[in-house]
Write a protein that holds these residues in place. Structure first.
Motif: not given
Length: 196
Positions: A126-146
Protein backbone atom coordinates in the motif's frame (compact mmCIF):
# COMPACT_ATOMS: atom_id res chain seq x y z
CA UNK A 1 -0.70 27.91 -3.34
CA UNK A 2 0.16 24.70 -5.20
CA UNK A 3 3.53 23.20 -4.33
CA UNK A 4 5.35 21.66 -7.28
CA UNK A 5 8.40 19.44 -6.97
CA UNK A 6 10.49 19.11 -10.14
CA UNK A 7 12.98 16.25 -10.32
CA UNK A 8 15.39 16.71 -13.22
CA UNK A 9 17.67 13.86 -14.30
CA UNK A 10 19.06 14.86 -17.69
CA UNK A 11 22.83 15.20 -17.80
CA UNK A 12 22.34 17.87 -20.48
CA UNK A 13 21.64 21.50 -19.72
CA UNK A 14 20.72 23.92 -22.53
CA UNK A 15 20.18 21.14 -25.08
CA UNK A 16 18.03 18.92 -22.86
CA UNK A 17 14.65 18.13 -24.34
CA UNK A 18 13.18 17.08 -20.98
CA UNK A 19 14.31 20.36 -19.41
CA UNK A 20 12.69 22.29 -22.27
CA UNK A 21 9.42 20.37 -21.91
CA UNK A 22 9.45 20.70 -18.13
CA UNK A 23 9.75 24.47 -18.46
CA UNK A 24 6.73 24.45 -20.81
CA UNK A 25 4.78 22.32 -18.32
CA UNK A 26 5.61 24.62 -15.41
CA UNK A 27 4.49 27.63 -17.45
CA UNK A 28 1.24 25.84 -18.28
CA UNK A 29 0.57 24.86 -14.65
CA UNK A 30 1.34 28.41 -13.54
CA UNK A 31 -1.45 29.80 -15.68
CA UNK A 32 -4.13 27.88 -13.77
CA UNK A 33 -2.85 28.24 -10.22
CA UNK A 34 -0.39 30.06 -8.02
CA UNK A 35 2.53 27.64 -7.86
CA UNK A 36 5.70 27.50 -5.86
CA UNK A 37 8.42 25.34 -7.35
CA UNK A 38 11.08 23.26 -5.63
CA UNK A 39 13.69 21.92 -8.04
CA UNK A 40 15.90 18.92 -7.43
CA UNK A 41 18.51 18.60 -10.17
CA UNK A 42 20.03 15.15 -9.91
CA UNK A 43 22.65 15.92 -12.54
CA UNK A 44 23.97 18.86 -10.53
CA UNK A 45 23.50 17.35 -7.06
CA UNK A 46 23.98 13.62 -7.50
CA UNK A 47 22.81 11.32 -4.75
CA UNK A 48 24.91 8.51 -3.31
CA UNK A 49 23.87 4.99 -4.16
CA UNK A 50 22.27 2.85 -1.47
CA UNK A 51 24.74 0.82 0.61
CA UNK A 52 24.51 -1.92 3.22
CA UNK A 53 24.78 0.77 5.89
CA UNK A 54 21.92 2.75 4.31
CA UNK A 55 19.64 -0.27 4.24
CA UNK A 56 20.59 -1.11 7.82
CA UNK A 57 19.56 2.37 8.89
CA UNK A 58 16.32 2.18 6.89
CA UNK A 59 15.26 -1.01 8.64
CA UNK A 60 16.23 0.09 12.14
CA UNK A 61 13.32 1.72 14.04
CA UNK A 62 13.90 5.48 14.33
CA UNK A 63 14.13 5.40 18.13
CA UNK A 64 16.79 2.69 17.96
CA UNK A 65 19.09 4.20 15.33
CA UNK A 66 22.63 5.09 16.27
CA UNK A 67 23.85 8.65 15.63
CA UNK A 68 25.77 7.29 12.62
CA UNK A 69 22.62 5.66 11.20
CA UNK A 70 20.65 8.87 11.71
CA UNK A 71 23.33 10.76 9.80
CA UNK A 72 23.42 8.14 7.03
CA UNK A 73 19.72 8.52 6.24
CA UNK A 74 19.38 12.25 6.87
CA UNK A 75 19.42 12.93 3.12
CA UNK A 76 16.81 10.25 2.46
CA UNK A 77 14.64 11.68 5.23
CA UNK A 78 14.92 15.14 3.66
CA UNK A 79 13.98 13.80 0.21
CA UNK A 80 10.95 11.99 1.62
CA UNK A 81 9.84 15.09 3.54
CA UNK A 82 10.20 17.16 0.37
CA UNK A 83 8.04 14.68 -1.55
CA UNK A 84 5.40 14.48 1.17
CA UNK A 85 5.16 18.27 1.34
CA UNK A 86 4.32 18.74 -2.34
CA UNK A 87 1.06 18.70 -4.30
CA UNK A 88 2.42 18.06 -7.79
CA UNK A 89 5.47 16.04 -8.78
CA UNK A 90 7.17 16.38 -12.15
CA UNK A 91 9.66 13.64 -13.00
CA UNK A 92 11.83 14.58 -15.99
CA UNK A 93 13.22 11.28 -17.25
CA UNK A 94 15.07 11.03 -20.54
CA UNK A 95 15.81 7.52 -21.82
CA UNK A 96 19.45 6.55 -21.40
CA UNK A 97 20.36 3.17 -22.86
CA UNK A 98 16.77 1.92 -22.63
CA UNK A 99 16.22 3.01 -19.03
CA UNK A 100 16.07 6.01 -16.73
CA UNK A 101 19.31 7.80 -15.82
CA UNK A 102 21.11 6.15 -12.90
CA UNK A 103 20.77 9.41 -10.97
CA UNK A 104 16.98 9.05 -11.07
CA UNK A 105 17.15 5.41 -9.98
CA UNK A 106 19.29 6.51 -7.02
CA UNK A 107 16.62 9.09 -6.13
CA UNK A 108 13.92 6.43 -6.27
CA UNK A 109 15.99 4.19 -3.99
CA UNK A 110 16.19 6.99 -1.42
CA UNK A 111 12.45 7.71 -1.37
CA UNK A 112 11.16 4.11 -1.45
CA UNK A 113 11.04 3.53 2.31
CA UNK A 114 9.14 0.63 3.84
CA UNK A 115 6.89 1.94 6.59
CA UNK A 116 7.40 5.52 5.43
CA UNK A 117 6.36 5.86 1.78
CA UNK A 118 4.83 2.39 1.43
CA UNK A 119 3.91 -0.55 3.59
CA UNK A 120 3.16 -4.22 3.12
CA UNK A 121 -0.18 -5.60 4.28
CA UNK A 122 -1.86 -9.00 4.17
CA UNK A 123 -3.30 -8.05 0.79
CA UNK A 124 -0.09 -6.61 -0.65
CA UNK A 125 1.74 -3.28 -0.75
CA UNK A 126 0.00 0.00 0.00
CA UNK A 127 1.45 3.36 -1.02
CA UNK A 128 1.61 6.00 1.69
CA UNK A 129 2.24 9.02 -0.56
CA UNK A 130 -1.36 10.02 -1.20
CA UNK A 131 -3.27 12.83 -2.88
CA UNK A 132 -0.66 13.98 -5.37
CA UNK A 133 -0.68 14.60 -9.12
CA UNK A 134 2.37 13.46 -11.04
CA UNK A 135 3.63 14.25 -14.50
CA UNK A 136 6.32 12.29 -16.30
CA UNK A 137 8.25 14.18 -18.95
CA UNK A 138 10.37 11.91 -21.10
CA UNK A 139 12.35 12.15 -24.31
CA UNK A 140 13.87 9.34 -26.36
CA UNK A 141 16.25 9.26 -29.28
CA UNK A 142 14.21 6.60 -31.08
CA UNK A 143 10.63 5.36 -31.11
CA UNK A 144 9.80 3.20 -28.10
CA UNK A 145 6.30 3.97 -26.78
CA UNK A 146 4.07 0.91 -26.91
CA UNK A 147 6.95 -1.43 -27.80
CA UNK A 148 8.81 -3.98 -25.65
CA UNK A 149 11.59 -1.36 -25.39
CA UNK A 150 9.34 1.12 -23.58
CA UNK A 151 11.13 1.04 -20.22
CA UNK A 152 10.91 4.65 -19.02
CA UNK A 153 7.33 5.92 -18.59
CA UNK A 154 5.90 2.49 -17.62
CA UNK A 155 8.65 2.01 -15.04
CA UNK A 156 8.23 5.48 -13.53
CA UNK A 157 4.42 5.10 -13.53
CA UNK A 158 4.69 1.75 -11.76
CA UNK A 159 7.12 3.14 -9.20
CA UNK A 160 4.94 6.15 -8.44
CA UNK A 161 1.87 3.92 -8.15
CA UNK A 162 3.73 1.72 -5.69
CA UNK A 163 4.21 4.81 -3.51
CA UNK A 164 0.52 5.68 -3.82
CA UNK A 165 0.71 8.30 -6.58
CA UNK A 166 -1.82 7.06 -9.10
CA UNK A 167 -2.81 10.30 -10.83
CA UNK A 168 -0.05 10.24 -13.44
CA UNK A 169 0.10 11.83 -16.88
CA UNK A 170 2.97 11.33 -19.32
CA UNK A 171 4.34 13.72 -21.92
CA UNK A 172 6.72 11.88 -24.24
CA UNK A 173 8.78 13.32 -27.07
CA UNK A 174 10.20 10.56 -29.24
CA UNK A 175 12.61 10.49 -32.15
CA UNK A 176 14.84 13.21 -30.72
CA UNK A 177 17.85 11.75 -32.54
CA UNK A 178 15.94 11.51 -35.80
CA UNK A 179 16.31 14.85 -37.64
CA UNK A 180 13.14 14.40 -39.64
CA UNK A 181 11.06 13.79 -36.50
CA UNK A 182 12.50 15.94 -33.73
CA UNK A 183 10.80 19.27 -34.41
CA UNK A 184 7.41 17.74 -35.12
CA UNK A 185 7.56 15.49 -32.06
CA UNK A 186 8.55 18.36 -29.77
CA UNK A 187 5.76 20.52 -31.17
CA UNK A 188 3.21 17.74 -30.65
CA UNK A 189 4.34 17.23 -27.06
CA UNK A 190 4.24 20.96 -26.34
CA UNK A 191 0.75 21.08 -27.85
CA UNK A 192 -0.34 18.24 -25.55
CA UNK A 193 1.03 20.19 -22.57
CA UNK A 194 -0.89 23.29 -23.66
CA UNK A 195 -4.11 21.27 -23.78
CA UNK A 196 -3.90 20.33 -20.11
Amino acid sequence: MTKVLVVQSSALNETSNTRLLTAKLLARLGRDADITVTSRDLAQDQLPHITDQTLGAFFTPADQRSPEQTEIIALSDALVAELMDTDVVIIAAPMYNFGVPSTLKAYFDHIARAGVTFKYTETGPVGLVQGKQAYIVTATGGIHAGTPRDFVAPFVTTFLGFLGINAVKTFAAEGMSMPTMKEESLNQTISAIEQL
